[in-house]
Scaffold this active site. Structure first.
Site, PDB file in Angstrom:
ATOM      1  N   ARG A  45       0.907  -1.637   0.185  1.00 26.52           N
ATOM      2  CA  ARG A  45       0.608  -0.245  -0.039  1.00 26.52           C
ATOM      3  C   ARG A  45       0.450   1.701   0.020  1.00 26.52           C
ATOM      4  NH1 ARG A  45      -2.642  -4.464   3.458  1.00 26.52           N
ATOM      5  NH2 ARG A  45      -1.502  -4.028   4.262  1.00 26.52           N
ATOM      6  N   GLY A  46       1.809   0.790   0.233  1.00 29.38           N
ATOM      7  CA  GLY A  46       2.922   2.151   0.230  1.00 29.38           C
ATOM      8  C   GLY A  46       3.197   3.440  -0.310  1.00 29.38           C
ATOM      9  N   ASP A 103       7.564   2.402  -2.410  1.00 26.67           N
ATOM     10  CA  ASP A 103       8.380   3.477  -1.021  1.00 26.67           C
ATOM     11  C   ASP A 103       9.329   3.611  -1.041  1.00 26.67           C
ATOM     12  OD1 ASP A 103       7.319   0.870  -0.153  1.00 26.67           O
ATOM     13  OD2 ASP A 103       6.218   1.980   1.468  1.00 26.67           O
ATOM     14  N   ASP A 106      14.726  -0.996   0.947  1.00 24.15           N
ATOM     15  CA  ASP A 106      15.021  -1.707   2.709  1.00 24.15           C
ATOM     16  C   ASP A 106      15.730  -2.867   2.472  1.00 24.15           C
ATOM     17  OD1 ASP A 106      15.182  -1.079   5.606  1.00 24.15           O
ATOM     18  OD2 ASP A 106      13.835  -2.209   5.975  1.00 24.15           O
ATOM     19  N   LYS A 134      17.176   3.032   1.560  1.00 27.06           N
ATOM     20  CA  LYS A 134      17.965   2.653   3.023  1.00 27.06           C
ATOM     21  C   LYS A 134      19.379   1.225   2.704  1.00 27.06           C
ATOM     22  CE  LYS A 134      14.815   2.231   6.372  1.00 27.06           C
ATOM     23  NZ  LYS A 134      14.187   1.651   7.426  1.00 27.06           N
ATOM     24  N   ASP A 162       3.733   3.560   6.911  1.00 22.10           N
ATOM     25  CA  ASP A 162       3.151   3.193   7.472  1.00 22.10           C
ATOM     26  C   ASP A 162       4.212   2.888   9.291  1.00 22.10           C
ATOM     27  OD1 ASP A 162       3.838   0.634   6.510  1.00 22.10           O
ATOM     28  OD2 ASP A 162       3.002   0.172   8.222  1.00 22.10           O
TER      29      ASP A 162
HETATM   30  P1  IMP Z   1      12.361  -4.454   1.575  1.00 19.43           P
HETATM   31  O1  IMP Z   1      11.499  -5.872   1.253  1.00 19.43           O
HETATM   32  O2  IMP Z   1      13.255  -5.103   3.199  1.00 19.43           O
HETATM   33  O3  IMP Z   1      13.325  -3.643   1.082  1.00 19.43           O
HETATM   34  O4  IMP Z   1      11.546  -3.486   2.406  1.00 19.43           O
HETATM   35  C1  IMP Z   1      10.036  -3.313   1.620  1.00 19.43           C
HETATM   36  C2  IMP Z   1       8.769  -2.725   2.456  1.00 19.43           C
HETATM   37  O5  IMP Z   1       9.136  -2.413   3.964  1.00 19.43           O
HETATM   38  C3  IMP Z   1       8.774  -1.642   2.065  1.00 19.43           C
HETATM   39  O6  IMP Z   1       7.736  -1.719   0.979  1.00 19.43           O
HETATM   40  C4  IMP Z   1       7.510  -0.415   3.312  1.00 19.43           C
HETATM   41  O7  IMP Z   1       6.534  -1.045   3.874  1.00 19.43           O
HETATM   42  C5  IMP Z   1       8.927  -1.871   4.224  1.00 19.43           C
HETATM   43  N1  IMP Z   1       9.423  -0.634   5.367  1.00 19.43           N
HETATM   44  C6  IMP Z   1      10.915  -0.652   4.587  1.00 19.43           C
HETATM   45  N2  IMP Z   1      11.676   0.564   6.039  1.00 19.43           N
HETATM   46  C7  IMP Z   1      10.487   1.214   6.706  1.00 19.43           C
HETATM   47  C8  IMP Z   1      10.035   2.003   6.738  1.00 19.43           C
HETATM   48  O8  IMP Z   1      10.804   2.797   7.720  1.00 19.43           O
HETATM   49  N3  IMP Z   1       9.026   2.994   7.499  1.00 19.43           N
HETATM   50  C9  IMP Z   1       8.526   1.766   6.689  1.00 19.43           C
HETATM   51  N4  IMP Z   1       8.455   1.074   6.073  1.00 19.43           N
HETATM   52  C10 IMP Z   1       8.895   0.437   5.703  1.00 19.43           C
HETATM   53 MG    MG Z   2       6.255  -0.377   0.764  1.00 18.69          MG
END
Ligand code: IMP
Ligand code: MG
Length: 185
Positions: A45-46, A103, A106, A134, A162
Site C-alpha cells: 500500500r506504501g 515507497d 530497505d 535505505k 506506515d
Molecule cells: P524490503 O523488502 O526490506 O526492501 O522492504 C520493503 C518494505 O518494508 C517497504 O515497501 C515498506 O513497506 C517496509 N519498510 C521498510 N522500511 C520502512 C520504514 O522505515 N518505514 C515504513 N515501512 C518500511
Molecule cells: Mg511498501
C-alpha cells in the site's frame, strides 16, 4: 492510536522537498519514455501517494496497475528472505515498458522478488522507481533506476509509509521516536 505528533522524532523530508523531487522525477521519466507503452505498477500500500503524485507529473500517456506483496516476515517491521504476491496485476505486461513504483527499498527482498516474478512475463523493459532508499540495510541486490532520496537507517513514516498501518496520509516523511511509541495490543 497516538497522534503522529507524539511519536515524531523529526521531520526528515518536508512536503515541499518531496513534491519538488517528485516533479523532477516525473520530468525525467517523461523524457525517458517518449516511445510510449508505459505501465506504472504501484506496490500496495506504501506506493500509493507517491504513484498518484508522480503520475500527475508524467506527461507521456501511461497506464497504471497495482499489486500487493507480503513478505514472509520475522519481525513486524522487517522483511525477510522472500515475498509472496497477495494481489496480482490485472494487466498483461508482455511487451510493455513497466516501471515499478515503490515507497522504499530497505533490505531489497520485496523488489528483488517482484522483479524476478515479473521478469518471467516478458515485459519490454522493467525498471524500478523508489521514493526512498535505505542502502545501509540492503541484503538483496536491487537495481534502482529512479530514486527520490537516500535516507539513513531510521524507521520512517508518512507519505505512504506506515507505522503499524497508520500515518500513511501525512504529506511529509518523519522519523519515529520508538521510545515514545506505544503499540496497541
Ligand atoms: P524490503 O523488502 O526490506 O526492501 O522492504 C520493503 C518494505 O518494508 C517497504 O515497501 C515498506 O513497506 C517496509 N519498510 C521498510 N522500511 C520502512 C520504514 O522505515 N518505514 C515504513 N515501512 C518500511
Ligand atoms: Mg511498501
Amino acid at each position: 492510536m497516538q497522534k503522529y505528533q507524539d511519536v515524531l522524532a523529526e521531520i526528515l523530508i518536508q512536503e515541499d522537498d518531496l513534491q519538488k523531487r517528485i516533479r523532477e522525477l516525473g520530468a525525467q521519466i517523461s523524457a525517458d519514455y517518449q516511445d510510449g507503452d508505459l505501465l506504472l505498477i504501484c506496490i500496495l500500500r506504501g506506493g500509493v501517494p507517491f504513484m498518484v503524485d508522480l503520475s500527475r507529473h508524467i506527461t507521456v500517456p501511461h497506464m497504471m496497475d497495482f499489486m500487493a506483496v507480503s513478505s514472509y516476515g520475522v519481525g513486524r517491521r522487517e522483511s525477510s528472505g522472500s515475498a509472496r504476491v497477495s494481489l496480482d496485476l490485472q494487466m498483461d505486461i508482455r511487451g510493455k515498458n513497466v516501471l515499478l513504483v515503490e515507497d522504499i527499498v530497505d533490505s531489497g527482498h520485496t523488489i528483488a522478488s517482484v522483479l524476478t516474478m515479473l521478469g518471467t512475463r516478458q515485459p519490454k523493459t522493467l525498471k524500478v522507481c523508489t521514493l526512498l532508499d535505505k542502502p545501509e540495510r540492503r541484503e538483496a541486490h536491487v537495481p534502482i533506476d529512479y530514486l527520490g532520496f537516500t535516507i539513513p537507517n531510521k524507521f520512517v513514516f508518512g507519505y505512504g509509509l506506515d507505522l503499524d498501518e497508520y500515518y500513511r496520509n501525512l504529506p511529509f516523511v518523519g522519523v519515529v521516536d520508538l521510545d515514545k511509541y506505544k503499540p496497541s495490543e
